[in-house]
Design an enzyme around this catalytic site. Structure first.
Site, PDB file in Angstrom:
ATOM      1  N   ASN A 107      11.599  -2.502  -4.788  1.00  0.00           N
ATOM      2  CA  ASN A 107      11.811  -3.151  -3.482  1.00  0.00           C
ATOM      3  C   ASN A 107      11.782  -4.674  -3.573  1.00  0.00           C
ATOM      4  O   ASN A 107      11.035  -5.349  -2.874  1.00  0.00           O
ATOM      5  CB  ASN A 107      10.795  -2.642  -2.447  1.00  0.00           C
ATOM      6  N   ASP A 318      -0.852  -0.439  -7.732  1.00  0.00           N
ATOM      7  CA  ASP A 318       0.000  -0.794  -6.585  1.00  0.00           C
ATOM      8  C   ASP A 318      -0.180  -2.272  -6.253  1.00  0.00           C
ATOM      9  O   ASP A 318      -0.241  -2.669  -5.083  1.00  0.00           O
ATOM     10  CB  ASP A 318      -0.292   0.094  -5.364  1.00  0.00           C
TER      11      ASP A 318
END
Lengths: 437, 305
Positions: A107, A318
């Site tokens: 992304n 993450d």
């Protein structure tokens, strides 16, 4: 940094507790690296005196010597959001955290949905990176959920997996086709499990705390429904599935049952999901705003059990850098995300101290397990292979200072916490990529 | 007692004696509003800035009148939260205004927690005039003052709050306030408008108004916003009105001396019928009158520093 000119790639790490989770080795040994390659691991090497000057000797007594870590889920923000992080700063943060390889999510801006972007990332990593970067391509073009990306080209240009991280695939048909098409090319599909209709407008975990604070909740069901869907699709198609950032008790239960029934699924979680609980949001501090959200103590307990019994294979960070522009704002408008590369190790070691994971199991979750899932050659000690080694001081106690991070961003909820355990040195391909000494 | 706080951000963190103190202060200041010359010099030379990032007529006017009756100088800044996202951050706006040396900020914002964040960044006092779905402390205080005036007590009363609890900061502040003061709070509405695990705040929930109405000493009727239909929360305002609207027929089953309250603005014919809104049990306009007194008390207590 140690200047290693005359002994480039020649190291002997003496008397460390060598942990190699892949082969179950846990023993005080020497590790010999010559020409950047791992030569052998042995209780003691006698080096010929004529070669001593070429080999840098490091005393690792009292330390752990482990395969350098693999983080299968990070956001490096380049291309497109270089003010938050770059491949250069993100990989510097990675080696400071003990990692020799990181898998970066698609992304970015533009989205990594084609060979050109994947090649750009790999090129940047080669020229400016401190460690290996394994790009993850987008499942659909532009993460729009409309057309599959070109998985064949993505793979051939170096992508190790495809994912919808950040913008979940809502169409069950699209997810089915993605699983099938990915299998054609041997690519792993990583699912960001979130039903966007159920999570719409959500700012934190749904429960008594969201009710009290008047913040819209994200129910556990938003994650669990999509995991259930993807597990069923994995079973229907016989294709492999990896579930990203598992955060709820129900998710752990679904994955555990699926594995028992032989569905080809693996899973990861992140340190904040086994460490933090949603009552921390009582101060409206946006550093705790993350997606999936920090859940309840019950969920934390279930995640820990999932790690202990092997339901959750890997611990990823993450790592999601954001600047103060996105974070120092009204809670509702603040961006989701927590950085993790430079704070993961002590949080994982806490699980060892609490008896939830053995040292070998804990190291497996950040080395051979994620590398096996991704199909990359890192995270293990292989004789003759480029040496990626991390030296860990498991006992040192210190106050974590996010201002000292190599990451460009500071959105770390553990800033100021007293931590135990720290990375001392990280070798990437036989080169000293990070040293605290 | 003296009031030691810099800010008034919510009811949840107030002690019982602080609530009592504010209510006593409000009761004594109320009389000023009935004089021929409705002004005292108490806050002369003090500057109050109203910072409203959400439309408001009643609350903003009420705070402004309260400040002016205490002789404070007041300034109003209104903006939509969307224009804020595009341009200057709220924190920058606050810092700029703070450089002009105000004493009190009265802040309303669509995002929960915003006055709390602002309070950490300014040495001026901050009064929360409503933040998102979180708290609306001055409303709960004026509601308690109104109940006290009519019932002479809060302890032991059954207060029924009917309507959209999920989106209501008024409900949350009242849940805290009434609970602390010993009243029993019962929430009633369709389950789609009751937030998850609200019972953990020490209240009871029921889904049928008829079940709770007979025992109620006070019925607080909440505004139902038309948008709730689009959010899959309700099939129609019509059905809501049929099952949850407070009308004369339903009120027939209530106690003779039940109080009807509404924080406004009302949707007549939806959550409350006109005859009830204007009827003998209604104290809705008393709430508005007491709002000025409560806000005078808050400004007075915080303005003393």
């Amino acid at each position: 940094m140690v200047n290693g000119e005359e002994h480039e790639g020649n190291w002997i790490l003496r008397n460390g507790r060598v942990l190699d989770p892949e082969r179950g080795l846990d023993k005080v040994c020497d590790v010999l690296v010559l020409g950047g390659r791992l030569v052998d691991i042995s209780p003691h090497f006698d080096l010929p005196s004529d070669r001593l000057s070429e080999i840098k000797e490091i005393d690792a007594a009292g330390k752990w010597v482990v395969p350098a870590f693999v983080d299968m889920h990070v956001h490096l923000r380049e291309p497109g959001e270089e003010y938050k992080e770059t491949i250069e700063t993100g990989t510097r943060a990675a080696v400071a955290g003990g990692y020799a390889a990181v898998a970066c999510m698609p992304n970015t801006r533009p989205v990594n949905d084609c060979a050109a972007v994947t090649e750009f990332i790999l090129d940047r990593a080669r020229t400016r990176g401190s460690c290996h970067v394994c790009p993850v391509g987008a499942i659909t073009s532009g993460l729009k959920g409309e057309n599959l990306s070109e998985f064949g080209e993505l793979r051939d240009s170096g992508a190790v997996a495809v994912s919808d991280d950040g913008r979940p695939v809502m169409s069950s048909m699209m997810m089915r086709r993605a699983l099938e098409y990915a299998k054609t090319f041997g690519l792993l599909v990583i699912s960001h499990a979130e039903d966007l209709a159920l999570s719409a407008g959500g700012l934190m975990n749904e429960g008594p705390i969201s009710t009290l604070l008047g913040l819209r909740g994200i129910p556990a069901a938003a994650e669990e429904i999509m995991i259930a869907r993807d597990l069923i699709l994995a079973e229907t198609t016989g294709c492999r599935l990896h579930v990203a950032h598992v955060s709820t008790e129900g998710s752990v239960r679904l994955i555990r049952e699926a594995r028992k029934r032989g569905i080809p699924v693996t899973a990861e979680t992140a340190p904040h999901y086994f460490t933090l609980t949603d009552d921390l949001l009582m101060t409206f501090d946006t550093v705790y705003k993350v997606n999936p959200p920090i859940r309840t103590s019950r969920d934390v307990q279930a995640i820990r059990e999932g790690l202990a019994d092997g339901t959750i294979d890997a611990i990823a960070t993450d790592h999601a850098p954001h600047s103060a522009v996105e974070k120092d704002t009204e809670f509702e408008y603040a961006a989701n995300g927590i950085i993790g590369l430079e704070s993961a190790l002590p949080l994982i070691l806490a699980l060892v101290r609490e008896g939830i994971l053995s040292p070998l199991d804990a190291m497996a979750k950040v080395s051979c397990n994620p590398s096996r899932i991704l199909g990359v050659p890192f995270g293990r000690f292989r004789t003759g292979a480029a040496a990626c080694v991390t030296i860990v001081d498991p006992d040192i106690s210190y106050v974590l200072d996010a201002d000292s991070f190599f990451s460009k961003s500071r959105n770390c909820p553990f800033h100021g916490h007293t931590m135990q355990g720290q990375v001392v040195m990280t070798f990437v391909d036989g080169k000293l990529a990070f040293s605290r000494i | 007692m003296s009031f030691k706080r810099k800010d008034l951000l919510g009811i949840r963190d107030l002690e019982v004696d602080e609530i009592e103190h504010i209510l006593e202060m409000a009761a004594s200041l109320k009389e000023i509003n009935t004089r021929t010359i409705k002004k005292v010099p108490t806050l002369r030379g003090k500057t109050v800035i109203h910072l409203f990032y959400e439309p408001s007529t009643r609350t903003r006017t009420s705070f402004d009148i309260a400040a002016k009756r205490l002789s404070a100088d007041t300034y109003s800044i209104t903006a939509s939260a969307s224009s804020l996202v595009k341009g200057e951050t709220l924190l920058d706006t606050l810092k700029n205004l703070e450089a002009m040396k105000p004493d009190i900020f009265v802040i309303r914002h669509t995002a929960s927690g915003t006055p709390h964040r602002m309070a950490r960044h300014t040495s001026a006092s901050v009064i929360n005039a409503g933040d998102g779905m979180h708290e609306h402390p001055s409303q709960a205080l004026l509601d308690m003052m109104t109940i006290l005036e009519h019932k002479k007590r809060l302890e032991g009363l059954n207060v029924l709050i009917v309507g959209d609890i999920t989106h209501s900061r008024v409900a949350r502040s009242n849940i805290w306030g009434l609970g602390k003061m010993g009243a029993k709070v019962i929430l009633c509405g369709p389950k789609t408008l009751i937030p998850p695990e609200i019972e953990s705040l020490g209240v009871q929930v029921c889904y049928r108004v008829e079940e709770a109405i007979a025992d109620a000493d006070v019925i607080m009727v909440l505004r139902l916003q038309k948008e709730r239909q689009q959010q899959m929360l309700l099939p129609s305002l019509r059905e809501y009105s049929i099952y949850y609207g407070i009308n004369r027929e339903r009120l027939g089953k209530a106690k003779q001396d039940v109080l009807i309250m509404h924080p406004g603005p009302m949707n007549r014919g939806v959550e409350i019928s006109p005859d009830v809104a204007d009827g003998p049990h209604s104290v809705i306009l008393d709430q508005v009158t007491n709002g000025v007194a409560v806000r005078m008390a808050l400004l007075y207590l915080l303005g003393q520093k």
